[in-house]
Design an enzyme around this catalytic site. Structure first.
Site, PDB file in Angstrom:
ATOM      1  CE  LYS A 121      -1.939   2.324   3.592  1.00 24.93           C
ATOM      2  NZ  LYS A 121      -2.397   2.483   4.823  1.00 24.93           N
ATOM      3  CG  ASP A 139      -6.903   3.748   2.501  1.00 23.18           C
ATOM      4  OD1 ASP A 139      -7.907   3.108   2.141  1.00 23.18           O
ATOM      5  OD2 ASP A 139      -6.882   4.592   2.907  1.00 23.18           O
TER       6      ASP A 139
END
Length: 220
Positions: A121, A139
């Site tokens: 991420k 996320d």
């Protein structure tokens, strides 16, 4: 409604509603963004932006951060979540940047993910924001909003969500779409209580349409 039609309508609405969507983290260069994103894990951008000005002033370069004692780094970030782990990650990340990348933030996902504290991420955020690459950072907001709206179906992992979104969103708008989904999840499609009354996507949102149908059945 087909998947293609849903994506088209969702992306069209976001483009009109949030034409200038961007990260809410404050930074002046790639190194600062990398630090900020590491600090933002399970922490609000607001909190991160409160601690980074003093942190960046004290350690303006990877070299400065790498050579700092962990206790000193910790003193600047103690108010963020998991400060002990993040202190080690920041120092390790800065050390590796200096030792292996000449103090420069790398521009490929494998090199980024080799840095302490940098997962997929975080790496995708850097690729998207700094290098304007077609990289989708997933996320909790992106994961939740994508499933609720109907951009994904029964997605079990962030990677699965990332692959699905990347297969349907045009590459040239992926960097902006990443921010659209995050900001929508942060301010409208909230985890506990989505603000459907102030959302422009109710006409295509799977979550809203399902809830509306259930309410109609109950009233009958």
């Amino acid at each position: 409604m087909t998947v293609k039609e849903r994506y088209a309508r969702v992306l069209e609405w976001f483009a009109q509603a949030m034409p200038a969507a961007e990260t809410e983290l404050c930074f002046a260069n790639p190194f600062q963004l990398l630090v900020a994103v590491i600090l933002s894990a399970q922490c609000t951008d607001k909190r991160v932006n409160m601690v980074t000005p003093a942190l960046f002033e004290a350690f303006p370069t990877p070299e400065a951060l790498a050579s700092a004692p962990e206790e000193e780094i910790y003193s600047y970030i103690r108010s963020v979540s998991y400060p002990n782990n993040k202190t080690r990650s920041l120092k390790g990340m800065a050390s590796k940047l200096v030792e292996e990348f000449g103090g420069e933030v790398p521009s490929d996902i494998d090199s980024l993910m080799s840095l302490p504290g940098v997962g997929r991420k975080t790496a995708n955020v850097i690729l998207s924001v700094v290098f304007n690459r077609a990289a989708m950072a997933v996320d909790t907001h992106v994961f939740r909003v994508s499933e609720r709206i109907g951009l994904t179906t029964n997605s079990k992992t962030p990677l699965s969500t990332e692959k699905t979104l990347m297969s349907h969103i045009p590459e040239d708008i992926v960097p902006k779409a990443h921010h659209w989904l995050i900001l929508h999840g942060r301010y409208v499609c909230k985890a506990r209580r989505p603000d459907c009354l102030n959302c422009g996507l109710t006409g295509v949102c799977r979550y809203y349409l399902k809830a509306a149908k259930a309410t109609t059945r109950t009233e009958k």
